[in-house]
Design a protein around this motif. Structure first.
Motif, mmCIF file in Angstrom:
data_model
loop_
_atom_site.group_PDB
_atom_site.id
_atom_site.type_symbol
_atom_site.label_atom_id
_atom_site.label_comp_id
_atom_site.label_asym_id
_atom_site.label_seq_id
_atom_site.Cartn_x
_atom_site.Cartn_y
_atom_site.Cartn_z
ATOM 1 N N ALA A 183 -41.595 17.840 -4.542
ATOM 2 C CA ALA A 183 -40.634 16.781 -4.242
ATOM 3 C C ALA A 183 -41.155 15.427 -4.711
ATOM 4 N N ALA A 184 -42.446 15.180 -4.514
ATOM 5 C CA ALA A 184 -43.035 13.924 -4.974
ATOM 6 C C ALA A 184 -43.027 13.851 -6.497
ATOM 7 N N HIS A 185 -43.424 14.931 -7.139
ATOM 8 C CA HIS A 185 -43.438 14.943 -8.604
ATOM 9 C C HIS A 185 -42.035 14.756 -9.186
ATOM 10 N N ASP A 186 -41.032 15.251 -8.488
ATOM 11 C CA ASP A 186 -39.661 15.130 -8.979
ATOM 12 C C ASP A 186 -39.204 13.673 -9.077
ATOM 13 N N VAL A 187 -39.812 12.783 -8.280
ATOM 14 C CA VAL A 187 -39.466 11.356 -8.369
ATOM 15 C C VAL A 187 -40.557 10.560 -9.074
ATOM 16 N N GLY A 188 -41.494 11.268 -9.695
ATOM 17 C CA GLY A 188 -42.530 10.588 -10.464
ATOM 18 C C GLY A 188 -43.723 10.117 -9.663
ATOM 19 N N ALA A 189 -43.839 10.549 -8.415
ATOM 20 C CA ALA A 189 -44.967 10.138 -7.573
ATOM 21 C C ALA A 189 -46.123 11.132 -7.693
ATOM 22 N N LEU A 190 -47.311 10.667 -7.400
ATOM 23 C CA LEU A 190 -48.489 11.521 -7.306
ATOM 24 C C LEU A 190 -48.715 11.891 -5.839
ATOM 25 N N VAL A 191 -49.590 12.871 -5.595
ATOM 26 C CA VAL A 191 -49.819 13.344 -4.225
ATOM 27 C C VAL A 191 -51.321 13.463 -3.960
ATOM 28 N N LEU A 192 -51.725 12.964 -2.798
ATOM 29 C CA LEU A 192 -53.110 13.059 -2.324
ATOM 30 C C LEU A 192 -53.099 13.762 -0.970
ATOM 31 N N TRP A 193 -53.802 14.911 -0.907
ATOM 32 C CA TRP A 193 -53.865 15.693 0.324
ATOM 33 C C TRP A 193 -55.209 15.511 1.004
ATOM 34 N N ASP A 194 -55.172 15.229 2.301
ATOM 35 C CA ASP A 194 -56.385 15.192 3.128
ATOM 36 C C ASP A 194 -56.542 16.581 3.757
ATOM 37 N N LEU A 195 -57.610 17.263 3.371
ATOM 38 C CA LEU A 195 -57.844 18.644 3.808
ATOM 39 C C LEU A 195 -58.881 18.744 4.921
ATOM 40 N N SER A 196 -59.127 17.648 5.621
ATOM 41 C CA SER A 196 -60.219 17.628 6.598
ATOM 42 C C SER A 196 -60.058 18.675 7.684
ATOM 43 N N HIS A 197 -58.837 18.972 8.088
ATOM 44 C CA HIS A 197 -58.604 19.968 9.131
ATOM 45 C C HIS A 197 -58.117 21.301 8.560
ATOM 46 N N SER A 198 -58.315 21.478 7.260
ATOM 47 C CA SER A 198 -57.861 22.696 6.590
ATOM 48 C C SER A 198 -59.001 23.518 6.019
ATOM 49 N N VAL A 199 -59.875 22.872 5.246
ATOM 50 C CA VAL A 199 -60.871 23.603 4.465
ATOM 51 C C VAL A 199 -61.796 24.403 5.378
ATOM 52 N N GLY A 200 -61.950 25.672 5.070
ATOM 53 C CA GLY A 200 -62.801 26.550 5.860
ATOM 54 C C GLY A 200 -62.092 27.252 6.994
ATOM 55 N N ALA A 201 -60.785 27.005 7.151
ATOM 56 C CA ALA A 201 -60.050 27.624 8.258
ATOM 57 C C ALA A 201 -58.683 28.143 7.854
ATOM 58 N N VAL A 202 -58.026 27.477 6.913
ATOM 59 C CA VAL A 202 -56.718 27.937 6.446
ATOM 60 C C VAL A 202 -56.745 28.027 4.929
ATOM 61 N N GLU A 203 -55.827 28.796 4.391
ATOM 62 C CA GLU A 203 -55.785 28.969 2.941
ATOM 63 C C GLU A 203 -55.164 27.745 2.274
ATOM 64 N N VAL A 204 -55.813 27.292 1.206
ATOM 65 C CA VAL A 204 -55.354 26.139 0.437
ATOM 66 C C VAL A 204 -55.398 26.524 -1.037
ATOM 67 N N ASP A 205 -54.339 26.185 -1.759
ATOM 68 C CA ASP A 205 -54.287 26.483 -3.194
ATOM 69 C C ASP A 205 -53.811 25.240 -3.934
ATOM 70 N N LEU A 206 -54.729 24.303 -4.146
ATOM 71 C CA LEU A 206 -54.360 23.036 -4.766
ATOM 72 C C LEU A 206 -53.778 23.231 -6.158
ATOM 73 N N ASN A 207 -54.441 24.013 -6.974
ATOM 74 C CA ASN A 207 -53.938 24.194 -8.336
ATOM 75 C C ASN A 207 -52.643 24.998 -8.354
ATOM 76 N N GLY A 208 -52.533 25.969 -7.448
ATOM 77 C CA GLY A 208 -51.294 26.731 -7.368
ATOM 78 C C GLY A 208 -50.114 25.876 -6.952
ATOM 79 N N CYS A 209 -50.393 24.805 -6.205
ATOM 80 C CA CYS A 209 -49.341 23.883 -5.761
ATOM 81 C C CYS A 209 -49.167 22.698 -6.706
ATOM 82 N N ASP A 210 -49.980 22.647 -7.759
ATOM 83 C CA ASP A 210 -49.923 21.564 -8.738
ATOM 84 C C ASP A 210 -50.287 20.219 -8.114
ATOM 85 N N ALA A 211 -51.210 20.239 -7.148
ATOM 86 C CA ALA A 211 -51.635 19.004 -6.485
ATOM 87 C C ALA A 211 -52.356 18.089 -7.466
#
Length: 407
Positions: A183-211
């Motif tokens: 949705a952000a890319h569709d309007v030309g915006a970039l996206v920054l994700w804070d993974l502090s409460h994610s990494v090591g506990a939930v699955e994250v796929d930055l490249n798969g999501c085109d982050a």
């Protein structure tokens, strides 16, 4: 079933149960605060002592080369990369989450001429909002916030960057990364994700999501120790355009040439600024190695099962306790948060029993489920103790109402 026998049956069937012995435990403690500070790996003191006594004490300055201190940010970053769905040369371990947020927000703004708005949500972790406000005070950014369900509608052609914490620190709600990034890319915006409460506990796929960008901390589920170095991710497609605002000497293309003029290092290495924190990186590497050995899928699966077991026990014993977190484990992180008007003294009463969760203002009881070392028996006993002390009014003792400096 939600009894002790079922908890022990689940532990007997747990393929990760043996990893518990890789961590140090004080007697009589059940620890449900690994989402704030992870436990100490057994191997960490020996690793840090080796760095101190041998590499520093004997090797002295030679250890920058002989012990390969100089490449620790890249080495540890490359080990974090598979935990977040990134390539090894897209992640660097350095500095703190706050500093890395500043670097990447500023870099994103520089890549978006004519756009100044950084969109986030109210109630995001404070440092994320504070870093936007700091850049706003310098005339470089304009902060805009929208409720989680209104973020897509708030994206417009003035938005340079969408900045979100993947798993909300208070509620545990998990944003749908792929959908919001698109949705952000569709309007030309970039996206920054804070993974502090994610990494090591939930699955994250930055490249798969085109982050585009991400940051995360090393002291929660990665068990790197208090104040452990953080990490930053930059998608490879942005490496050449990335302008590091903190142009310190370690981010230079040739730091030991000692040139008067700054030339950025290639790739993600340009996100380095000052001299790497070798002791912190050494401790962090131990925790990262354990997480990598287990694998994100196994960590996430156990996390979901433990949190659901805890939720079932609490629901049975305390049906009126309000759950703030989503009921669906697929859309929450590795935690459960409950609302109670006396959350602070209840939290203190639990700690007095040796059960460590935490409290978040104004009325949130928060319990984290670190899958690398928690047992289902821990989870059952903690939920049972919570019910007992609430039913008995044990939290009403005056000593539990005194506020500590850190809550």
């Amino acid at each position: 079933m939600t009894d002790l026998a079922e908890a022990r049956r689940l532990d007997d069937a747990d393929p990760l149960a043996h990893f518990r012995s890789r961590f140090t435990w004080p007697d009589g403690v059940i620890y449900l605060d690994g989402n704030s500070l992870g436990a100490l790996p057994v191997a960490t003191p020996g690793r840090v002592e080796k760095v101190i006594r041998e590499e520093w004490g004997i090797g002295l300055i030679r250890s920058w080369n002989d012990a390969d201190w100089i490449s620790m940010p890249q080495r540890v970053g490359s080990k974090i990369a598979p935990l977040i769905g990134a390539e090894p040369d897209e992640v660097i371990a350095a500095d703190s989450v706050s500093v890395n947020l500043f670097k990447l927000i500023a870099a994103a703004l520089a890549m978006q001429p004519g756009r100044t708005v950084v969109l986030s949500e109210p109630g995001n972790f404070p440092t994320d909002l504070y870093m936007i406000q700091g850049l706003e005070g310098q005339g470089l950014a304009d902060q805009k916030t929208a409720a989680a369900d209104d973020l897509e509608a708030a994206l417009g052609d003035d938005v340079a960057l969408l900045l979100l914490t993947h798993v909300h620190y208070k509620s545990g709600r998990m944003h749908e990364m792929a959908r919001l990034t698109k949705a952000a890319h569709d309007v030309g915006a970039l996206v920054l994700w804070d993974l502090s409460h994610s990494v090591g506990a939930v699955e994250v796929d930055l490249n798969g999501c085109d982050a585009d960008f991400a940051v995360g901390c090393g002291y929660k589920y990665l068990n790197g120790g208090p104040g452990a170095p953080a990490f930053a991710y930059v998608a490879k497609r942005h490496h050449d355009a990335l302008q590091q605002p903190l142009s310190g000497w370690m981010g230079h293309a040739a730091p030991f040439a000692f040139s008067d003029d700054y030339t950025p290092a290639p790739g993600v290495d340009r996100l380095l600024a000052g001299t790497p924190h070798i002791l912190g990186l050494a401790a962090l590497e131990v925790g990262v190695d354990i997480a990598a050995e287990i694998g994100t899928a196994a960590l996430a699966e156990k996390s979901r099962r433990m949190s659901e077991f805890f939720r079932a026990v609490v629901t049975e014993k305390l049906p009126d306790l309000e759950l703030v977190s989503p009921t669906d484990p697929a859309v929450r992180g590795s935690q459960l948060s409950f609302r109670h008007e006396h959350a602070y003294p209840i939290c203190q009463a639990l700690i007095a029993r040796g059960i460590i969760g935490d409290f978040r203002e104004p009325d949130i009881l928060r319990f984290g489920f670190a899958p690398s070392y928690l047992s289902f028996e821990d989870v059952f006993k903690a939920a049972t103790a919570l019910a007992e002390l609430i039913e008995r009014g044990e939290w009403q003792r005056p000593e539990f109402s005194e506020r500590s400096k850190v809550t």
